[in-house]
Scaffold this active site. Structure first.
Site, PDB file in Angstrom:
ATOM      1  N   GLY A  20       0.780  -1.238   0.000  1.00  0.00           N
ATOM      2  CA  GLY A  20       0.000   0.000   0.000  1.00  0.00           C
ATOM      3  C   GLY A  20       0.807   1.281   0.000  1.00  0.00           C
ATOM      4  N   GLY A  21       2.121   1.194  -0.238  1.00  0.00           N
ATOM      5  CA  GLY A  21       2.941   2.388  -0.156  1.00  0.00           C
ATOM      6  C   GLY A  21       3.436   2.935  -1.469  1.00  0.00           C
ATOM      7  N   SER A  22       3.147   2.260  -2.576  1.00  0.00           N
ATOM      8  CA  SER A  22       3.617   2.747  -3.874  1.00  0.00           C
ATOM      9  C   SER A  22       2.675   2.272  -4.965  1.00  0.00           C
ATOM     10  CB  SER A  22       5.046   2.243  -4.161  1.00  0.00           C
ATOM     11  OG  SER A  22       5.066   0.827  -4.251  1.00  0.00           O
ATOM     12  N   ASN A  95      -2.991  -6.494  -2.785  1.00  0.00           N
ATOM     13  CA  ASN A  95      -2.538  -5.730  -3.946  1.00  0.00           C
ATOM     14  C   ASN A  95      -1.095  -6.016  -4.327  1.00  0.00           C
ATOM     15  OD1 ASN A  95      -2.204  -3.164  -5.728  1.00  0.00           O
ATOM     16  ND2 ASN A  95      -0.784  -2.832  -4.021  1.00  0.00           N
ATOM     17  N   SER A 147      -5.217  -9.606 -12.695  1.00  0.00           N
ATOM     18  CA  SER A 147      -4.711  -8.868 -13.850  1.00  0.00           C
ATOM     19  C   SER A 147      -5.370  -9.422 -15.105  1.00  0.00           C
ATOM     20  CB  SER A 147      -3.191  -9.035 -13.947  1.00  0.00           C
ATOM     21  OG  SER A 147      -2.699  -8.588 -15.184  1.00  0.00           O
ATOM     22  N   TYR A 160       4.203 -14.825 -13.435  1.00  0.00           N
ATOM     23  CA  TYR A 160       3.256 -13.791 -13.016  1.00  0.00           C
ATOM     24  C   TYR A 160       1.872 -14.062 -13.594  1.00  0.00           C
ATOM     25  CZ  TYR A 160       1.131  -9.086 -12.892  1.00  0.00           C
ATOM     26  OH  TYR A 160       0.281  -8.014 -12.710  1.00  0.00           O
ATOM     27  N   LYS A 164      -1.600 -14.754 -11.506  1.00  0.00           N
ATOM     28  CA  LYS A 164      -2.784 -13.908 -11.625  1.00  0.00           C
ATOM     29  C   LYS A 164      -4.008 -14.721 -12.041  1.00  0.00           C
ATOM     30  CE  LYS A 164      -1.036 -10.089 -10.266  1.00  0.00           C
ATOM     31  NZ  LYS A 164      -1.516  -9.465  -9.009  1.00  0.00           N
TER      32      LYS A 164
END
Length: 256
Positions: A20-22, A95, A147, A160, A164
């Site tokens: 949640g920081g970027s 996320n 995604s 990845y 997803k």
């Protein structure tokens, strides 16, 4: 952040966000802070400046808990600290992700495990940790970020893409299991969101234009465009939605 819709039932709820920081995560943190939620988030890199800015803007400071989401014990401890300080988590947003590019031939077992440990494993164990408290609270909302990459059959990062795809399956399975407890589990499927990381590593003028040409809506997708769809899935406005995959991609998937 200027929101075009408000979800008043989110105010005061305890929200936990991974990554949640970027990027998209920072936009999500700001969106929930703006709606008056009690937000805690984990991030490997320092996010103190984000917290300072949000506190100055909204008079509502989120809790930043430094954590590597591949460390399940540390992730569980961060959720426990969130519960201690904000009350039981009733909104969980998975996320955090890493879309590093790689090929097939040169990818090791260790590489594979490392990718899934970031892109899939945390989704399961955060849900496992949050579910009992959501059950005791009478319900909750879980949003798992997936995604459109697997829906489009994208190449260059198969681990990845596999993760997803699995997130969508996990979401549907957990929606069935947790539904009787009034816990909703949905997936959000972003298109090509132009975070700073994307612009730094993979965006070229030619590639971006080719992608926008495939979109129905001929605009760049920004991190902020993921906020209100996530708020909607978190709120009682979507109270009868679960097991769904909400695509927010400016119309790529539907047109190919």
């Amino acid at each position: 952040m200027k929101l075009t819709a408000h979800f008043t039932d989110i105010r005061g709820q305890s929200v936990f966000i991974t990554g949640g920081g970027s990027g998209i995560g920072a936009a999500l943190t700001e969106g929930f802070v703006a709606e008056g939620a009690k937000v805690a988030f984990v991030q490997r890199s320092d996010a103190t400046d984000l917290c300072d800015r949000l506190e100055a803007t909204y008079e509502n400071r989120p809790i930043f808990l430094p954590c590597d989401v591949t460390d399940v014990e540390a992730l569980s401890a961060a959720m426990e600290e969130t519960k201690r300080r904000h009350g039981a988590i009733t909104i969980l947003i998975n996320n955090a992700a890493s879309d590093n590019r790689h090929g097939l031939a040169d990818y090791s077992v260790e590489d594979w495990n490392a990718s899934l440990n970031i892109n899939l494993r945390p989704h399961f164990f955060t849900c496992q940790k949050a579910a009992p408290d959501m059950r005791a609270a009478g319900g909750g909302s879980i949003i798992n970020f997936s995604s459109i990459s697997y829906m489009m059959g994208n190449g260059d990062y198969p681990a990845y893409v596999a993760a997803k795809s699995a997130i969508t399956g996990l979401t549907r399975g957990l929606a069935r299991e947790l539904g009787p407890d009034n816990i909703r589990v949905n997936a959000l499927m972003p298109g090509w969101v132009l975070t700073e990381r994307q612009r730094r590593l993979w965006v070229t003028g030619e590639a971006l234009q080719a992608h926008i040409d495939r979109q129905c809506l001929k605009q760049e997708i920004m991190p902020e465009d993921m906020v209100e769809p996530t708020l909607f899935l978190a709120s009682s406005a979507s109270r009868m939605m679960t097991g769904q995959a909400l695509v927010v991609d400016a119309g790529v998937v539907v047109t190919g």
